[in-house]
Design an enzyme around this catalytic site. Structure first.
Site, PDB file in Angstrom:
ATOM      1  CG  HIS A  14      -1.950   1.010   1.275  1.00 28.94           C
ATOM      2  ND1 HIS A  14      -2.257   1.824   2.378  1.00 28.94           N
ATOM      3  CD2 HIS A  14      -2.895   1.352   0.392  1.00 28.94           C
ATOM      4  CE1 HIS A  14      -3.077   2.628   2.098  1.00 28.94           C
ATOM      5  NE2 HIS A  14      -3.772   2.547   1.004  1.00 28.94           N
ATOM      6  CD  GLU A  41      -3.284   2.368  -3.243  1.00 30.45           C
ATOM      7  OE1 GLU A  41      -4.405   3.041  -3.204  1.00 30.45           O
ATOM      8  OE2 GLU A  41      -2.351   2.491  -2.549  1.00 30.45           O
ATOM      9  CG  ASP A  43      -3.183   7.022  -2.872  1.00 28.96           C
ATOM     10  OD1 ASP A  43      -4.137   6.303  -3.095  1.00 28.96           O
ATOM     11  OD2 ASP A  43      -2.466   7.099  -1.990  1.00 28.96           O
ATOM     12  CG  HIS A  56      -3.625   9.677   0.674  1.00 28.87           C
ATOM     13  ND1 HIS A  56      -4.384  10.145   1.434  1.00 28.87           N
ATOM     14  CD2 HIS A  56      -4.350   8.571   0.445  1.00 28.87           C
ATOM     15  CE1 HIS A  56      -5.528   9.463   2.017  1.00 28.87           C
ATOM     16  NE2 HIS A  56      -5.271   8.415   1.493  1.00 28.87           N
ATOM     17  CD  GLU A 116      -7.288   5.383  -4.006  1.00 33.27           C
ATOM     18  OE1 GLU A 116      -6.662   4.887  -3.139  1.00 33.27           O
ATOM     19  OE2 GLU A 116      -8.021   6.282  -3.588  1.00 33.27           O
TER      20      GLU A 116
HETATM   21  O1  G3P Z   1      -6.898   1.709  -2.839  1.00 25.71           O
HETATM   22  C1  G3P Z   1      -7.118   1.435  -1.717  1.00 25.71           C
HETATM   23  C2  G3P Z   1      -6.856   2.284  -0.603  1.00 25.71           C
HETATM   24  O2  G3P Z   1      -5.563   2.875  -0.782  1.00 25.71           O
HETATM   25  C3  G3P Z   1      -7.763   3.360  -0.368  1.00 25.71           C
HETATM   26  O3  G3P Z   1      -7.880   4.272   0.503  1.00 25.71           O
HETATM   27  O4  G3P Z   1      -7.425   6.451   1.489  1.00 25.71           O
HETATM   28  O5  G3P Z   1      -5.493   4.504   1.345  1.00 25.71           O
HETATM   29  O6  G3P Z   1      -6.128   5.830  -0.577  1.00 25.71           O
HETATM   30  P1  G3P Z   1      -6.671   5.343   0.726  1.00 25.71           P
HETATM   31 MG    MG Z   2      -5.217   4.562  -1.933  1.00 27.96          MG
END
Ligand code: G3P
Ligand code: MG
Length: 251
Positions: A14, A41, A43, A56, A116
């Protein structure tokens, strides 16, 4: 084992390196790779001049010092900012990266990407379209073999724009709480998967999503016992902040 509805890796780092490195930086991607992860993953949001950058929060302040929104600054200004000091002195000077820089790093190192799409308020369509258009172009013009990303977003509108611009890049609809019309929404987006908060998933819902033939991805799973439970419900994949506890070959 990879299922037909989820031909992607099962355990995903993540934000690059979870909570063990400064999130959404190249150093985090490097950290995940050093821990054996070939799946990440992160953002993506647009700068003022419509360049996708990896970050993020829509506002400066938490991981990057300063005031105002990401969308108030140009990509040149943003990529000069320090996104590492907040985490530890060791990472001081680690810059906020462009999507292009992270995309290239991942391609060079054979890292699969769950991108994302995280639009700043009011820029859903523009963000989805820009990220999709650039990704498509980079994949089409690469001189080497490429690993296409999987897009996900909490923004239905951003995913619709991505579908319009780059229909061949797969999409997952991302939700905190699974809405009652989830299947209709996945169909409308031509999505391959539902991405959801593990906290709000039930065994029944997991079963229904799998029965309908979709991939099922959870965020963010940091407890190995819970991870095993989710996998036993048929969850195909999840991202984790604790890549020290849950390795790439976790089962
Ligand atoms: O994509 C999964 C997760 O990253 C979604 O929430 O706020 O951590 O970007 P967040
Ligand atoms: Mg995310």
């Amino acid at each position: 084992m990879k299922s037909k509805s989820w031909p992607y890796p099962r355990i995903v780092a993540h934000r690059g390196g979870g909570t063990l490195a400064p999130e959404n930086t190249l150093a985090a991607m490097q950290y995940g790779l050093q821990h054996g992860f070939h799946a990440v993953e992160f953002d993506v949001m647009l700068s003022r001049d419509h360049v996708p950058v990896v970050v993020h929060d829509p506002e400066l302040g938490r991981t990057v010092s300063g005031a105002g929104g990401i969308a108030d600054y140009s990509a040149a200004e943003l990529t000069a900012m320090d996104a590492g000091s907040w985490f530890s002195a060791q990472y001081a000077g680690e810059h906020l990266p462009t999507y292009r820089a992270v995309f290239d790093f991942c391609q060079e190192n054979h890292i699969w990407m769950n991108v994302e799409i995280k639009p700043a308020p009011g820029s859903d369509e523009a963000t989805g379209a820009a990220v999709a258009e650039l990704s498509r172009t980079w994949l089409e013009t690469a001189s080497h073999a490429t690993l296409p990303p999987l897009f996900s977003s909490f923004s239905f509108e951003a995913l619709l724009a991505a579908q319009r611009v780059a229909p061949s890049i797969a999409r997952g609809f991302l939700v905190d709480v699974v809405p009652s019309d989830w299947e209709e929404r996945l169909r409308a987006l031509g999505a391959v998967a539902l991405h959801t908060n593990q906290k709000n998933l039930t065994r029944q819902l997991a079963h229904a999503v799998k029965q309908a033939g979709y991939g099922l991805f959870c965020y963010t799973v940091n407890d190995p016992t819970r991870a095993r439970e989710l996998l036993s419900w048929g969850v195909d994949a999840f991202c984790s902040d604790r890549i020290d506890l849950i390795g790439p070959d976790f089962s």
